[in-house]
Scaffold this active site. Structure first.
Site: not given
Ligand code: GLU
Length: 474
Positions: A242-246
């Protein structure tokens, strides 16, 4: 003699170089460098709405920042449509492809019918063996591959091993649509062939495409390049990244203060390994890289690991190089222009360079470096953060009143002389060193935490240091 290795990176412009693409590019680049071969760059820009100049620039910029170069000019897939059509027409002539006059509605019906009968939804071959003289008038045909109906298509993959696809599940895929646009499947094969690509390294989401593309290669009697489909990158929880995770672009990593050297090292470890080594220079990666050491299991993106690696590279990078990376970073970030303007001022770059060896030991990222170097360019009177505010009690201000004359009296301004002077005040006042150092820190930097206080004094110089202390001394 074996053919020289030619790899390629073939991104579709999306507006940025996403992290998975960067890893794919890196593996192709390492393979090419390792073998003394070439890495070519092909921009898959057939989706005209997305393929803006900015989107292409973002890709090139991301690659350049990561220190990956490519051979020759980037090749635009779109510019080659005539060649793609030409190959498809040639296939029709040779009998390995055929014109299909079915309307989209008819094809849909076929699929529905197959589905209803529990068969895989596929084209039923209506025009496969029909005589061209039966072609309806005024209808532009699509061109379809005359794919084998039986047997298997084998992909000998360097990472996935031997992967078998039953031909009955592979459609007579479209090569050129009825509007004259070549399909992605055809374009990739023709381009890779014409570019002399010997090795295709890409994400394993393309594995099924590899089977379809193999059919096209076979139909054309062309050599199938060596293929390696590397597992995608997942989030730390094993879910889709995901975006939050990279799942963000290279420029976002740059703005987060990561160094290209750390990114290369980290990305290489996402799917490739060399024993238990965690840290390797780019030269070592090139020397050691091979498809045989690319793993089959998906890798997980871990910001913590990236940050630790980055801290390592911050410490080990030469000061001059680190400074250049810092400038590049400043171009992207808020407040960066102000810092650059300060650096351009008389003598300021020297000050920064004098502070850098101490700062880089502790900063895990360029963001932290910017934060810890902030004391260099802030203007008097300094804004205090909450911690500094708390430190600068009346008592602390009185301590500053004692330290100030001791420092003003110094003729020699070094880490040693300032330290001796400050220690002498602490002793005379029967205070622990911290009780003197903390107020100094707050007054000199406006912060509750900072680099070593004697380094700060020396880098700021006597006049500026004493002026900052005077602003708060009682
Ligand atoms: N353009 C494709 C992508 O960005 C890659 C195609 C390929 O590597 O064959 O996923």
């Amino acid at each position: 003699m074996t053919k020289p290795v030619v790899t390629r990176f073939a991104p579709s412009p999306t507006g940025y170089l996403h992290i998975g693409g960067a890893r794919t590019a890196l593996f192709n680049w390492l393979l090419a460098k390792h073998s003394g071969g070439k890495m070519l760059l092909r921009i898959e820009d057939t989706d005209r709405s997305r393929s803006t100049e900015e989107a292409v620039d973002a890709l090139l910029d991301g690659l350049s920042w990561l220190g990956m170069d490519w051979d020759g000019e980037p090749i635009s897939q779109y510019s080659r449509v005539d060649r793609h059509r030409e190959v498809a027409e040639q296939m029709v002539k040779e009998g390995t492809a055929y014109y299909c006059y079915c309307t989209p509605e008819e094809v849909n019906e076929m699929r529905e019918k197959a589905r209803a009968e529990g068969r895989p939804p596929r084209y039923d071959g209506t025009w496969r063996d029909r005589d061209p003289s039966e072609a309806p008038e005024g209808i532009a045909p699509a061109i379809r591959l005359k794919a084998p109906l039986e047997g298997d298509t084998i992909v000998e993959d360097q990472v996935q091993g031997t992967v078998k696809f039953a031909n009955e599940n592979l459609d007579d895929l479209i090569l050129v649509r009825s509007d004259g646009n070549p399909t992605y499947m055809l374009a990739v094969v023709v381009d890779d062939h014409d570019m002399g690509v010997t090795h295709i390294v890409r994400g394993d989401d393309h594995l099924t495409n590899a089977a379809r593309q193999t059919l096209i290669y076979k139909a054309l009697n062309w050599d199938v390049p060596v293929m390696a489909h590397i597992p995608l990158i997942y989030g730390p929880d094993g879910a889709k990244l995901s975006k939050r995770h990279g799942a963000i672009g290279a420029e976002a990593y740059r703005a987060m203060g990561y160094l290209p050297s750390a990114m290369r090292n980290y990305l290489a470890r996402l799917g490739w390994s060399h024993g238990d080594d965690e840290i390797f220079s780019t030269e070592q990666m090139i020397e050691w890289f091979g498809l045989d050491a690319c793993g089959k299991s998906p890798s997980r993106f871990d910001f913590k690991k990236l940050e630790n690696l980055n801290a390592h590279y911050m410490r080990s990078e030469g000061d001059e190089e680190l400074y250049q990376h810092f400038l590049t970073y400043l171009m992207d970030v808020e407040g960066g222009a102000d810092v650059m303007a300060w650096l351009a001022g008389d003598g300021n770059q020297d000050k920064f360079m004098a502070a850098l060896p101490g700062l880089k030991e502790r900063a895990k990222t360029l963001v932290e470096l910017q934060e810890s170097a902030r004391y260099l360019w802030v203007q008097r009177p300094l804004d205090l953060d909450a911690k500094a505010e708390k430190i600068l009690s009346d008592e602390a201000k009185a301590v500053l009143g004692k330290v100030l004359p001791a420092l003003e009296a110094l003729t020699d301004w070094t880490v040693e002389s300032t330290e001796t002077a400050v220690k002498a005040v602490a002793e005379a006042e029967e205070l622990k060193l911290g009780k003197v150092a903390q107020p100094l820190r707050a007054a000199l930097t406006g912060r509750g935490t900072s680099p070593g206080i004697f380094d700060v004094l020396v880098v700021l110089g006597k006049d500026e240091s004493c002026a900052r202390i005077r602003d708060f001394a009682a």
